[in-house]
Scaffold this active site. Structure first.
Site, PDB file in Angstrom:
ATOM      1  N   GLN A 123       0.835  -1.201   0.000  1.00  0.00           N
ATOM      2  CA  GLN A 123       0.000   0.000   0.000  1.00  0.00           C
ATOM      3  C   GLN A 123       0.869   1.250   0.000  1.00  0.00           C
ATOM      4  OE1 GLN A 123      -2.044   0.420   3.677  1.00  0.00           O
ATOM      5  NE2 GLN A 123      -3.350   2.092   3.018  1.00  0.00           N
ATOM      6  N   GLY A 124       0.789   2.047  -1.071  1.00  0.00           N
ATOM      7  CA  GLY A 124       1.587   3.271  -1.170  1.00  0.00           C
ATOM      8  C   GLY A 124       0.742   4.507  -0.938  1.00  0.00           C
ATOM      9  N   SER A 126       0.993   6.695   2.532  1.00  0.00           N
ATOM     10  CA  SER A 126       1.728   7.682   3.331  1.00  0.00           C
ATOM     11  C   SER A 126       3.009   8.132   2.644  1.00  0.00           C
ATOM     12  CB  SER A 126       2.102   7.084   4.691  1.00  0.00           C
ATOM     13  OG  SER A 126       0.958   6.809   5.442  1.00  0.00           O
ATOM     14  N   GLU A 241      -9.649  -1.390   5.921  1.00  0.00           N
ATOM     15  CA  GLU A 241      -8.525  -1.595   6.826  1.00  0.00           C
ATOM     16  C   GLU A 241      -9.018  -1.553   8.267  1.00  0.00           C
ATOM     17  OE1 GLU A 241      -5.529   1.505   6.815  1.00  0.00           O
ATOM     18  OE2 GLU A 241      -4.006   0.086   7.494  1.00  0.00           O
ATOM     19  N   GLU A 361      -5.418  10.563  17.199  1.00  0.00           N
ATOM     20  CA  GLU A 361      -5.904  11.940  17.085  1.00  0.00           C
ATOM     21  C   GLU A 361      -6.855  12.089  15.894  1.00  0.00           C
ATOM     22  OE1 GLU A 361      -2.805  11.030  17.692  1.00  0.00           O
ATOM     23  OE2 GLU A 361      -2.457  11.907  19.670  1.00  0.00           O
TER      24      GLU A 361
END
Lengths: 378, 352
Positions: A123-124, A126, A241, A361
């Site tokens: 998974q690309g 971030s 996810e 957060e």
């Protein structure tokens, strides 16, 4: 309200339990390559009997299991301490994203090799400068005839060194508002323009990688969900996810907790009234996590869609797992200075729980804005 | 597997919510709490009896409706949400104790009257200790809920034994005493050789179950208390402006609100599970009840306390209603076993 399984659910559990008993390959071997090949073989065995893509529709090689059956599936595999699958991200995120947004041709091309673990996915999303603020990502894709030329950098890419395909979100139009200029690609990792470097983490191991992409080529037909539609497609991936991974994880927490309870009994730490009180509180929180997940399943089965409440579960899981490993260090007392074969690693690894898969957060923002209806920050 | 209310249970929930909203406005709650001598009116009690609430968990053979703990929990949550001052929980608790330990004669003497709402009951707090001798009981009970308007009182009478005292009888003095929570009246009950009918059964299991049902009922009420406090906080965070914007945009405000939801939903899951187990899965019931009361005891006052912080100064005033929910939540945490004692039970039950 009825928390007992239906006959159909019980039959599903019985069938799966018997299957696992007959096919469990034993403990995983040491070492990255050996371990990975072991997991790949296990996934193939699962797939042969249609146990790899339980949540996928039958027409795409899955089992079309209900959400409760998926929960049972995760529970039984965890209880039997079965190995994980090799193609975790393909099964949990990539496949469901292709099923939701892909063309018929894409479904025929990509789904089967995910199930068989012939093609591993990573998974690309971030980037070094786009973490929680994912929509600010800078990796660029520029059209060149029927192809796109991609340049940029990605980080925290699990399994990149084994992967054939990368779920890559890149900016295809820098001139429109930032959420709108993104496109979701499947990038072939098998090219020199993509360099994978392991990223060593605080545990000393390298679960993740950095990806350096220098003019990589992606054909047009590898776009999922259409040019400029990358944000919506990426959200599908992220929802899966949180929904799927978090459910499996909470069962693992229970297993880890039972180890801690055993250790505390054995060492006598459980007789300490403060430790005892904290252990009981943790037990309660683990149960609450499980019960919330079950309630969530019933709600999704009625309404049909996973809601932002999934964010609550992932956040709570991170807190519980961190508290568990922290308490384990207290239970070890002065011996916590030593590198223990389980708890030292778990204590350190758990630090990432409140960061990976959406920071606590960000999850609190989602809960505040989308569940409670508080005004948006921006 | 279906972990959500049935249509019938939802109907009970909706009826309770509508009824309580129409009869117990914030002004009425305040008036009852601060001005009414008993904390409820005869008309209000008659209306509650009319709805069948005192009869809810009393067996059909004893003149009740024979519904389950889930239905009781659903109702209790709404009572906490509305913060309706009513001696209902005390009466239900007395009925549960008598149902668990009474002989057929004792059951028929008291239960139909309690279920009909003709009589009201209450139960001595768990920490009470009395002298019980030859059918008479002596001693002082601190903080008995709703004793002022009650007809009978269930007291401990030795190990795993209970007795029923007629509060209008000889040797009984009931004096109002100030409590933390003005929406649930407390009394000091002094007994001097008061006649007491010992309940005949010594079935420890049935008594333990009755105690668990009461604990879950209190916990369910705390879920409603926390839910309401959260809604008050969220509404305030949307409306109140400082620095030119609603304070809910600040994460120092919105994140504590998210934390409230986490605790409210967790408490609700734990309570519903415990209630279901008490109805259908006896082997999980004791652990479920202990978990529910421990978790909801904490959430029941922490959420209102966090809500008060979101409200700022106005939340600290007598004029704003929030303090009533804070007080009920904290008082509930202390009755039917506090969080620490229930965690100790959890530790025992999981073999620590």
């Amino acid at each position: 309200m009825d928390l007992t399984p239906t006959p159909q659910e019980q039959a599903f559990r019985d069938e799966l339990r018997a299957w696992i008993e007959a096919n469990h390959p034993g403990p995983e071997p040491e070492g990255d390559v050996a371990g990975f090949e072991f997991r790949r073989a296990w996934q193939r065995r699962l797939h042969e009997d249609d146990w790899a893509g339980v949540s996928w529709p039958k027409e795409y090689g899955g089992r079309g299991a209900t959400l409760v059956e998926q929960a049972i599936y995760n529970e039984e595999l965890a209880r039997a301490q079965a190995p994980s699958t090799a193609n975790v991200l393909g099964l949990a995120m990539g496949g469901p994203t292709v099923i939701a947004h892909g063309t018929e041709a894409q479904k025929r091309r990509y789904l089967e090799p995910i199930l068989s673990a012939d093609e591993i996915w990573c998974q690309g999303f971030s980037e070094p400068e786009a973490g929680s603020d994912l929509a600010s990502l800078k990796t660029r894709a520029v059209r060149d005839g029927n192809e796109w030329v991609v340049t940029g950098q990605k980080v925290w890419t699990t399994l990149a060194h084994h992967a054939k395909w990368c779920m890559l979100v890149a900016r295809t139009d820098p001139d429109v508002p930032r959420h709108k200029g993104l496109t979701y690609f499947l990038m072939d990792m098998d090219q020199d323009a993509v360099q994978v470097r392991p990223l060593r983490q605080i545990t000393g191991e390298a679960e993740f990688n950095e990806l350096f992409i220098e003019e990589a080529r992606i054909p047009d037909e590898n776009i999922i969900g259409g040019e400029g539609n990358g944000w919506a497609v990426a959200i599908t991936t992220l929802m899966h996810e949180r929904a799927t991974l978090a459910f499996g994880l909470q069962i693992r927490v229970k297993i880890t907790l039972s180890e801690l309870l055993a250790d505390a009994r054995e060492s006598g730490a459980a007789a300490d009234p403060i430790i005892r009180d904290r252990l009981a509180q943790l037990y309660i929180e683990c149960e609450v996590l499980r019960l919330n997940a079950l309630r969530g399943l019933s709600a999704i089965m009625r309404t049909g869609v996973p809601g932002p409440e999934g964010s609550l579960g992932k956040w709570q899981w991170a807190e519980v797992n961190q508290a568990l490993t922290e308490l384990a260090m207290d239970v070890r007392g002065g011996r916590a200075v030593l590198d223990d074969d389980r708890w030292t690693y778990r204590f350190l690894r758990a630090r990432a729980n409140s960061i990976e898969g959406g920071t606590t957060e960000i999850l609190k923002n989602i809960v505040a804005e989308r569940v409670l209806g508080l005004p948006r920050m921006r | 597997m279906r972990f959500e209310l049935t249509d019938d249970q939802r109907a009970i929930q909706q009826t309770a919510r509508d009824f309580l909203a129409s009869r117990y406005s914030a002004e009425e709650v305040r008036r009852l709490a601060l001005e009414d001598e008993r904390g409820f009116t005869d008309e209000q009690w008659a209306a509650i009896a009319e709805l069948g609430w005192p009869a809810l968990v009393v067996a059909e053979d004893d003149g009740g409706l024979g519904l389950g703990v889930v239905e009781l929990a659903v109702l209790q949550e709404q009572l906490g949400y509305a913060l309706a001052p009513t001696p209902l929980l005390s009466t239900v608790s007395a009925a549960l104790a008598i149902s668990a330990a009474g002989s057929p004669e004792q059951r028929s003497e008291w239960l139909p009257a309690l279920a009909e709402g003709e009589r009201r009951g209450t139960v001595a707090p768990l920490y009470s200790a009395l002298d019980f001798d030859a059918g008479a009981v002596s001693g002082t009970l601190d903080g008995v809920p709703d004793a002022a308007g009650a007809d009978l009182l269930v007291v401990p009478a030795g190990h795993e034994r209970l007795a029923v005292v007629d509060l209008h009888g000889e040797g009984v003095r009931v004096e109002a005493v100030d409590g933390l929570d003005p929406t649930r009246r407390l009394s000091t009950v002094t007994l001097r050789g008061a006649p007491a009918s010992a309940l005949e059964s010594a079935d420890g299991g049935a008594l333990a179950r009755a105690r668990d049902v009461i604990a879950v009922a209190v916990a369910a009420e705390s879920v409603g208390v926390a839910q309401r406090a959260m809604e008050i906080a969220v509404a305030h965070a949307r409306e109140r402006k400082q620095f030119g914007q609603p304070i809910g945009v600040f994460q120092a405000v919105s994140h504590p609100c998210a934390q409230m939801l986490l605790e409210v939903e967790g408490a609700r899951s734990a309570v519903l599970f415990a209630a279901w187990a008490l109805d259908h899965s006896p082997q999980e019931a004791a652990l479920g009840a202990a978990m529910a009361k421990a978790y909801a005891s904490d959430a029941g006052w922490r959420v209102p306390a966090a809500a008060l912080q979101v409200l700022g100064g106005i939340g600290f005033t007598w004029e704003h209603d929030l303090h009533f929910w804070l007080k009920r939540g904290r008082a509930n945490a202390a009755v039917a076993g506090d969080a620490r004692s229930h965690r100790a039970r959890v530790a025992d039950l999981i073999g620590l």
